[in-house]
Design an enzyme around this catalytic site. Structure first.
Site, mmCIF file in Angstrom:
data_model
loop_
_atom_site.group_PDB
_atom_site.id
_atom_site.type_symbol
_atom_site.label_atom_id
_atom_site.label_comp_id
_atom_site.label_asym_id
_atom_site.label_seq_id
_atom_site.Cartn_x
_atom_site.Cartn_y
_atom_site.Cartn_z
ATOM 1 N N HIS A 39 0.541 3.066 1.433
ATOM 2 C CA HIS A 39 0.139 2.193 2.534
ATOM 3 C C HIS A 39 -0.848 1.106 2.099
ATOM 4 O O HIS A 39 -1.036 0.125 2.815
ATOM 5 C CB HIS A 39 -0.491 3.031 3.652
ATOM 6 C CG HIS A 39 -0.823 2.254 4.884
ATOM 7 N ND1 HIS A 39 0.139 1.632 5.658
ATOM 8 C CD2 HIS A 39 -2.017 1.981 5.477
ATOM 9 C CE1 HIS A 39 -0.443 1.022 6.676
ATOM 10 N NE2 HIS A 39 -1.742 1.206 6.587
ATOM 11 N N ASP A 81 5.001 4.751 1.987
ATOM 12 C CA ASP A 81 3.935 4.682 2.986
ATOM 13 C C ASP A 81 3.984 5.904 3.911
ATOM 14 O O ASP A 81 4.988 6.152 4.561
ATOM 15 C CB ASP A 81 4.125 3.392 3.802
ATOM 16 C CG ASP A 81 2.887 3.004 4.585
ATOM 17 O OD1 ASP A 81 2.192 3.904 5.077
ATOM 18 O OD2 ASP A 81 2.636 1.786 4.709
ATOM 19 N N ASP A 105 -1.526 -3.734 7.906
ATOM 20 C CA ASP A 105 -1.672 -2.697 8.907
ATOM 21 C C ASP A 105 -1.900 -3.336 10.298
ATOM 22 O O ASP A 105 -1.161 -4.234 10.695
ATOM 23 C CB ASP A 105 -2.834 -1.792 8.469
ATOM 24 C CG ASP A 105 -3.043 -0.576 9.334
ATOM 25 O OD1 ASP A 105 -2.386 0.444 9.078
ATOM 26 O OD2 ASP A 105 -3.873 -0.652 10.260
#
Length: 380
Positions: free
Chosen positions: A359, A331, A205
């Site tokens: 995710h 995701d 991320d």
């Protein structure tokens, strides 16, 4: 957390209101009622089933002890462990490797635990066996607990970092003013490495921007960099700019965001918090409920200034580190289209795809993620 913001100014009023999910409470209540109403009826049946399972387990255990087998083929948790000495058993067929010419779909393989974990990893043959895990925005070192256990079973040295204001770090997220301050725990760690020691950096991320910053500062200490559904930026680009390019593509992200203004509503936001009611749909749509519960009580706000900061990346430093990208096609936070856009604009050495991953593959696909990290470590 991947940041997907509108280019319009964030709302100044009613910022403390959370998005609601009317159906969530009802479903939970109905489910609890059904469980309670049926528990008494099933009590005697469950007792007999548990007794039968216990007898079967005891027989299997006795049989394997007689055969001197080191690993029990029981269906266990996703953080599977094997007993010392299992590596000395008969060599198992190697797992299929990804193609070096195109992205490949990889799923959690349906193989015995010993095949998955004991992948004939000879650490002496690896350039680097120390893996450093960097969490995404809002996450902390706690999110890697399955990955840590799996890698350590293969004798890798593993370090999970709590960035400033994340995990158990004591810094107030609202007081973080820059990317360098946010990444300080990682850069301090790299600076203290002995001369000649290298690591494999893994960023998830917003952690992708963080490891990119570190790659620019310490290229000689980083052998490889792995981006997992992460912000992989170009020089002169900020995380906010990257995600703003895909406006109107992620309404769920915008619904989940709640801006914090600890310096007053007339000044820019200091951090971004996430609506706990929307966490599962946004970040954990394929993750176990226990991990969702862990995240709901462990995630912290994301500092806003680092999201605005543009990276300065050079070919001689950042560009000298080998990069790999792991895509997460299911995701909802960083859509696959945005992942592919980042890959096309700044192509890494190799791209992998974790089929069925949300995710947070360290929760939803821990075994397949582990397999890919081991495979990347083996690449020469």
């Amino acid at each position: 957390m991947g940041i997907c913001l509108s280019t319009k100014s964030p709302p100044r009023k009613n910022h403390s209101k959370r998005a609601t999910n009317p159906s969530g409470t009802t479903n939970s209540s109905n489910r609890w009622s059904r469980v309670r109403s049926s528990s008494i009826k099933r009590e005697k049946f469950d007792d007999s089933v548990i007794h039968e399972h216990a007898i079967a387990a005891a027989l299997l255990f006795q049989q394997h002890q007689q055969q001197n087998v080191g690993v029990l083929p029981f269906d266990r948790s996703t953080s599977l462990r094997h007993l010392p000495g299992a590596g000395n058993s008969k060599r198992q067929p190697p797992l299929p490797r990804s193609s070096s010419t195109r992205p490949r779909s990889v799923t959690d393989p349906v193989v015995p635990p010993q095949n998955l974990l004991n992948q004939d990893v000879n650490l002496d043959e690896l350039e680097v066996s120390h893996i450093v895990l960097v969490p995404g925005g809002g996450f902390g070192a706690w999110c890697w607990y399955k990955t840590i256990a799996l890698l350590e079973e293969c004798k890798f040295k593993v370090t999970a970092i709590d960035l400033a204001g994340s995990g158990i770090d004591l810094v107030d997220t609202n007081n973080i003013k820059s990317l360098s301050q946010y990444v300080a725990p990682l850069t301090d760690f790299l600076e203290k490495l002995e001369d000649g020691e290298k690591v494999i950096l893994v960023g998830h991320d917003f952690g992708g921007a963080c490891i990119s910053y570190a790659m620019e500062l310490f290229p000689s200490k980083i052998a490889k960099a792995v981006f997992i559904s992460a912000s992989m930026l170009k020089s002169g680009q900020s995380t906010l700019e990257m995600f703003s390019q895909k406006e109107n593509t992620n309404d769920l992200m915008r619904q989940a965001q709640k801006f914090l203004y600890t310096n007053g509503n007339n000044l820019p936001p200091t951090a971004i918090d996430l609506d706990k009611m929307l966490l599962k749909d946004l970040l954990f749509n394929h993750s176990p409920s226990k991990d969702v519960a862990l995240a709901s009580v462990s995630m912290r706000p994301i500092p806003f200034p680092p999201v605005l900061e543009k990276l300065s990346l050079s070919d001689s430093n950042y560009g000298s580190v080998r990069r790999f990208y792991i895509q997460t096609p299911e995701d909802n936070a960083i859509p696959i289209t945005l992942q592919e856009s980042m890959i096309n604009e700044s192509p890494p050495e190799k791209v992998f795809r974790l089929k069925g991953s949300d995710h947070s593959p360290f929760f939803s696909k821990p075994q397949a993620l582990h397999k890919l990290l081991v495979e990347i470590a083996k690449i020469t």
